[in-house]
Every structure is written in C-alpha cells, then in structure tokens.
Write an enzyme that holds these catalytic residues in place. Structure first.
Site, PDB file in Angstrom:
ATOM      1  N   SER A  51       0.883  -0.962  -0.083  1.00 43.13           N
ATOM      2  CA  SER A  51      -0.082  -0.034   0.025  1.00 43.13           C
ATOM      3  C   SER A  51       1.003   1.153  -0.024  1.00 43.13           C
ATOM      4  CB  SER A  51      -0.932  -0.304   1.006  1.00 43.13           C
ATOM      5  OG  SER A  51      -1.970   0.966   1.032  1.00 43.13           O
TER       6      SER A  51
ATOM      7  N   ASP B 148      -8.281  -5.374  -4.807  1.00 42.73           N
ATOM      8  CA  ASP B 148      -7.680  -4.383  -3.853  1.00 42.73           C
ATOM      9  C   ASP B 148      -8.656  -3.153  -3.504  1.00 42.73           C
ATOM     10  OD1 ASP B 148      -5.244  -4.170  -2.779  1.00 42.73           O
ATOM     11  OD2 ASP B 148      -4.113  -4.448  -4.514  1.00 42.73           O
TER      12      ASP B 148
ATOM     13  N   HIS C 177      -7.815  -5.452  -0.235  1.00 45.19           N
ATOM     14  CA  HIS C 177      -6.667  -4.833   0.263  1.00 45.19           C
ATOM     15  C   HIS C 177      -6.018  -5.408   1.484  1.00 45.19           C
ATOM     16  CE1 HIS C 177      -4.034  -1.386  -0.475  1.00 45.19           C
ATOM     17  NE2 HIS C 177      -4.200  -0.967   0.871  1.00 45.19           N
TER      18      HIS C 177
END
Length: 524
Positions: free
Chosen positions: A201, A326, A445
């Site tokens: 991320s 995601d 995610h």
C-alpha cells in the site's frame, strides 16, 4: 580440541552475539527454532536521532536493541486521539543462523503501509503475535529481515509546496534507514550489495519512491511493491499548500509567510490531530480523493514527477502487483450497498463514482468510462455483476492501472534490472462468513500481508492447510509455476493456493489499462 569444542558450540547455538554498529554496540535476543537453527532478534536499533519538527533525519544516536520502540506519533484508528512518539526512528532486525553464524546473507527491508497516516514497524499485535514479525521470512528464506519506522501524517508529509516546508520527511526517514542498513548490515552477517526493499500500500508506493529518488543510487538491488506504486493517484499531491493552510487554520496559525514558522512551534499532538482523513465519502467524493498527505515533488528527494525518474531504477530488479479486489476496501466505503445482501447497488452510483474519477473529462468522460465497464453486461445485469464492477472500477483506478503503468516504465528504462508482475487472487478468508464481506469477495486490500509474513505457519490454527501453499517461490514449495519476466509478452503470475503452470497470464486487464492510460490528464 578447544577449537573443535567451540565449533560444536557454535553449530549448536549459533548467534551473532554483541554487534558493533556506527552508533555503538547492540545486543539481540537469541531464540532457538530447531536443530542447528537459531535466530538473533534485534529490537529498536536507532538509525537516526529524534527528528526535528519538519526536518530531515540526522545523526545516529546510541542505544540498545532489546525492545520494540513506539511507532511514530500518529492518529489512532478512529482519528479521535493520537498515539506514538516523536522519538521513533528505529529499526528491527532478524538474523537467521542455519548451522553456522550468518554470513553474507541477502537482506530484505520492509516498509509498512497505512495511507501515509498510520502504521508502525511491527504492525498490528495480537497476543504478542506481531503482523510484521520477520521471523518466518528470515527462517524459511534464510535472509536477514529489517523493519523500520518512519514519520507519518502531518509530521511526516505536510508541505507548503516550497522551501519553507518542503515535505517528504517520512520518505527521508525511510531513506536514512536504508542507508544505515547499507552501511551496517555486514556486521550482522548481511550482504550490503544484496538489499531488497518490500512494502505494501503506502509502503509499496514508498518502495517505488525509494527506487526512483537519486539519493539511493547503488544501495538497492531489488524492490517489491505490493498494492501501491509512486504513480498511484494518491501517491503525489499536486497542491500540498491547500492542506497546509487547512492544518494551519485548525491550530491557529496564519496562512501567510509566517505559516511555516508557526507550524514548527505548534504542539505535535495538535498538528497530528489537525491532519485527519475525511471519511465522509460518497460516490461523488470518493475516499481516495481525501488522501491528501503524501509525497510531493520537492526538487530534492523527488527532483521531478515520478513518471520521469524511472532511469534511476534502471539497475534494480522490480516486482509489482496488486490483489484482484484491492479496491473493495475503498469502494465499499464510497458505496456501502456493495457489502449488503439486502440492498441493491444502483447503477447510478457506479456512474457517479466514475464521474468523480474522470471529473476532468466531464460528462463525456463518465459516459465513455461506463461504456467500457458495462460492455460485457447483459441487458439486465444481476446485482453481483454490478457490485463486482464497482469493485473493479476502484481496483483499476486506485491500484492496478498505475501499477501496470509503473511496470511498463520500469521495463522501458531498465538496463540490468528485471521486471516482474503479479496479481494475488487468494479469496478473502472472511468472504460469506461475516459482515461486511460478501461471498464473492476475492483478495481485498492488505489480504496478502498474512501470507507474506508466514502467518499460516506461525499461527496454523487460524488457517487451512491450503493456505500454506500460497507461495510463488519454487524452493521447497509445491508450486510448479515459474514466474515469467514481464518483458516476455506482458506476462504476469497469478498467485493462489492451487496455482500451477496455467496461472501464468498475459496483458493484465489490458482493455482497462489502455482506457485509463490513454488520458494524459489521469494522474499516472
């Protein structure tokens, strides 16, 4: 005879002992993992002094390495208070010894995510089980693992867009840690010429930034970006002064030429609280557009926009990829009905979300985008199709398309550096079991983190046996797939627990990648 006994003792109880670094001597904790397998864990090694407010890190302070140090000062998860400390520039090291004291081992340096707002070098902790413990990676991969702390939120990324408060302080912290590892890791048995950065991320974007800045030239051999690259729409802030002025007003500072001086004298807790993320999102105001504390083109760490800096990564091997859903975490906040079995998702919500993502193109842009995403729909699409399409839109815009763009640029500028692409598709373990995860959810995610850090091995009661096969490495793994070069026909590897040779694919979501990248105004 004495030498022989010492050799036997070293074999049975391998340890680096007390290690000399540029900041002094540090001593780790030795743990036994099995026959002739030991590991030294060094906790809380300082790589820089307590940072000055809105200044680059400097110096290296003395210190021991016996306990994990606080994370950098940041908001709590519900953004009502703060936690952590300004004294936070420390790193942790796991050194495996397999039959002998470690020598010339590869090194992996982890950079955590958290939207540049939150996070810590050890991650979440449940019953002393830290998410970012490097033990499994170090032991199973026979590599040294390093995790580091860096400033986040207002203190790490606030910028006025000029020399008064140039920004990127958190990125400078990361760079200082990388440089420290490069200078000192040989004392721990590591190879300074074989350092791999990896992160997820905002950490994945950070890895990307660290390969692109000229300040790391020659220090990074390989890099892995998971669900985040420098080209993501949230990666670089175009108008940082707007946020700086908002923070200044919240802490009673002027917004003229006196602003920077006032902010530097303001209480750090109040500064941190002033940098909250707005969760009042909707399809018209998506969450990703509210990530307003991030990197800036400062003329120093980033001398130009990241898209123009890939020549600096020409000799770095680079892996980048995404999770197949995601965007679910973000899009379900923008359109809550996505997670509801009882509430339908209105097609107009998809159009509103696309309108927000294509705002610079007006209504024509939204209509063009919607035609691309609905091209395969039936005349009356079912709700699962509509909801999945919403997640696809978020995944593509926030993560997948920028990642593919970064891979193409890396491959284009690479000399000795190799380029690899992947998509992680192991379904979310909560899918269909608990709210808010629908049964069709894929890899959301951050779902990859538990597998990267070996939780199916360290916490086996929480996983099925198949989860121990979520591993794209050949080594001792059952996985027969060979990871192809991205440059061999835009190939990528799909990572899943039952993957085989058929999990090598080509041209990841090419229709959508071409759609988004065909617009010069898109922030790629």
């Amino acid at each position: 005879m004495v030498g022989f006994i010492l050799m036997i003792l070293c074999f049975l109880f391998s340890t680096a002992g007390v290690v000399h670094t540029e900041g002094g001597m540090v001593e780790g904790k030795n743990i036994r993992l099995g026959w002739s397998r030991h590991m030294d864990v060094f906790r809380g090694i300082p790589f820089a002094d307590i940072p000055g407010r809105f200044e680059k890190p400097k110096n290296t302070q003395d210190g021991t390495a016996m306990k994990y140090k606080p994370r950098c000062l940041q908001l709590n998860l519900i953004m009502t208070d703060t936690r952590g400390s300004e004294d936070c520039l420390y790193l942790n090291i796991w050194v495996p010894h397999q039959g002998a004291v470690a020598s010339n081992l590869p090194v992996m340096v982890w950079i955590y995510g958290g939207g540049f707002l939150v996070g810590g070098s050890m991650g979440a902790n449940f019953l002393d089980n830290y998410l970012y413990s490097g033990e499994e990676i170090a032991d199973r991969g026979n590599v040294i693992v390093v995790t580091l702390g860096y400033r986040v939120g207002t203190l790490g990324f606030l910028s006025t867009g000029d020399s008064d408060l140039p920004g990127n302080y958190g990125l400078w912290d990361q760079q200082a840690a990388i440089a420290w590892v490069h200078r000192n890791i040989r004392s721990f048995g590591g190879d300074p010429g074989n350092i791999t950065l990896f992160g997820e991320s905002a950490g994945g974007a950070s890895v990307s930034f660290q390969t692109l800045t000229p300040h790391n030239k020659g220090m990074i051999r390989r890099a892995i970006s998971q669900s985040g690259v420098a080209l993501c729409p949230w990666g670089v802030i175009k108008n940082p002064r707007k946020m700086a002025e908002e923070v200044a007003l919240k802490v009673n500072c002027p917004t003229d030429s006196r602003m920077a001086a006032c902010l530097k004298l303001t209480d750090p807790v109040q500064l941190t609280l002033a940098g909250t993320l707005s969760l009042n999102s909707s399809p018209d105001n998506p969450l990703v557009n509210n990530l307003v504390l991030s990197a800036v083109v400062d003329g120093d760490f980033l001398p130009d926009h990241p898209s123009n800096l890939f020549h600096n990564a020409a000799d770095v091997d680079y892996i980048a990829g995404v999770n197949d859903m995601d965007g679910h975490l973000f899009t379900a906040i923008d359109i809550p009905s996505i997670n509801s079995m009882l509430v339908d998702t209105d097609v107009d919500d998809l159009k509103r979300l696309l309108a927000a993502y294509t705002s610079d193109k007006g209504i024509k842009g939204m209509e063009e985008a919607f035609s691309v995403y609905s091209a395969d729909w039936s005349t009356t699409p079912d709700q699962e199709t509509v909801k999945k399409t919403a997640v696809d839109i978020g995944t593509d815009y926030i993560f997948l398309v920028p990642t593919q763009a970064a891979l193409y640029l890396h491959a284009e500028h690479a000399t000795t550096g190799r380029t690899y692409s992947y998509v992680f598709s192991e379904p979310n373990r909560m899918g269909g079991l608990v709210t808010p995860y629908p049964s069709w959810i894929g890899a959301d995610h951050a779902d990859d983190l538990q597998y990267v850090f070996g939780k199916p091995f360290s916490s086996p009661l929480g996983y099925w046996p198949r989860h121990r096969d979520v591993d794209p490495n050949q080594g001792g793994s059952k996985v027969p797939a060979t990871w192809p070069l991205f440059t061999s026909g835009d190939q990528y590897l799909e990572i899943h627990h039952d993957m085989d040779r058929s999990y090598v694919h080509q041209k990841m979501r090419m229709r959508f990648v071409q759609f988004w990248t065909s617009w010069e105004e898109v922030n790629l």
